[in-house]
Design a protein around this motif. Sequence first.
Motif, short mmCIF file in Angstrom:
data_model
loop_
_atom_site.label_atom_id
_atom_site.label_comp_id
_atom_site.label_asym_id
_atom_site.label_seq_id
_atom_site.Cartn_x
_atom_site.Cartn_y
_atom_site.Cartn_z
N ALA A 123 106.84 13.95 -16.68
CA ALA A 123 107.37 12.83 -17.45
C ALA A 123 106.56 12.56 -18.70
O ALA A 123 107.10 12.16 -19.73
CB ALA A 123 107.42 11.58 -16.57
N ALA A 124 105.24 12.78 -18.62
CA ALA A 124 104.38 12.48 -19.76
C ALA A 124 104.71 13.34 -20.96
O ALA A 124 104.34 13.03 -22.08
CB ALA A 124 102.91 12.67 -19.36
N ARG A 125 105.41 14.46 -20.77
CA ARG A 125 105.76 15.33 -21.87
C ARG A 125 106.90 14.77 -22.70
O ARG A 125 107.22 15.27 -23.76
CB ARG A 125 106.13 16.72 -21.33
N SER A 126 107.56 13.75 -22.23
CA SER A 126 108.67 13.15 -22.96
C SER A 126 108.40 11.66 -23.12
O SER A 126 108.73 10.87 -22.24
CB SER A 126 109.98 13.38 -22.21
N PRO A 127 107.80 11.25 -24.25
CA PRO A 127 107.49 9.83 -24.45
C PRO A 127 108.73 8.95 -24.37
O PRO A 127 108.66 7.84 -23.84
CB PRO A 127 106.87 9.81 -25.85
N LEU A 128 109.85 9.43 -24.89
CA LEU A 128 111.07 8.62 -24.86
C LEU A 128 111.52 8.39 -23.43
O LEU A 128 111.87 7.27 -23.04
CB LEU A 128 112.18 9.30 -25.67
N LEU A 129 111.51 9.46 -22.61
CA LEU A 129 111.90 9.33 -21.21
C LEU A 129 110.96 8.38 -20.48
O LEU A 129 111.39 7.54 -19.69
CB LEU A 129 111.92 10.69 -20.54
N ALA A 130 109.66 8.51 -20.75
CA ALA A 130 108.68 7.63 -20.11
C ALA A 130 108.93 6.18 -20.50
O ALA A 130 108.84 5.28 -19.66
CB ALA A 130 107.26 8.05 -20.51
#
Length: 271
Positions: A4-11
């Motif tokens: 999850a940390a690889r996608s700031p928007l998703l986080a």
Amino acid sequence: MRHAARSPLLALVMVALVLAEWLWRRRSAGTGYDSRGALASLAVGAGHLVSGVLPALVLGGLFAWAARWAPVHWPAGDWRTWLAAFFAVELAYYAFHRISHEVRWLWTTHAVHHTPEEMTLLSSIRLGWTSLLSFGWVCYLPLVLAGFDPRMVFALLAFNLHYQFFLHTEAVGRLGPLEWVLNTPSHHRVHHGSNAAYLDCNYGGVLIVFDRLFGTLRTERADEPVRYGLAHPLGTQNPLKLVFLPWLRLMSDMRAAGSLGGALRVALGRP
């Protein structure tokens, strides 16, 4: 959930939904919110991120090595390969998830995820730290040996796990026709039930079709409210105990078996 940390928007979306669910449970649903349980989930989730570094490195190398032995290599640039790989990963996840409930050695890692006694989005990140030791990853090796690029397998598995974040909630009811094909919050609430009527079912990731095919689908019943948590609760919100007590119990039962054969029967038998 360590990707999850690889996608700031998703986080950011996940954090916003957690806060929205907190407000909904306190003000609209009237169910309250277990703050100690939420903090425990955050602590276990953080530990999962850290403990996942070594397995990622080991399994990345192992799967890359296994790919060399594949008799064919399907083109990663072809959408048909991705479609086939999606269904293959879903089937492998179903097998992994079902075995994790039916074999105690694997259950000892997976049981951590079933310790929350409240169904909230944060409970989705309460994941075990010993996935490398439990050997559930073996279920995905055949996909690589069948010619699917390991990076494709890992990407689709990450999608599968991120999708399941949204299933851990009581804020969403049944979703009509989608219930026939997709794993939904309703299906997943049943999966987390410790009621005898709900044990060991609904193993799908994104899809629920394999549960329908293999007879492991159960639906929520109005006369049987879901009771969350383990059938034999650990009685703690201590993150270290949540992660390691199941292993200590397993080791104790294996020693008490009195022989190597007996110990193996305990480890490979049902939880």
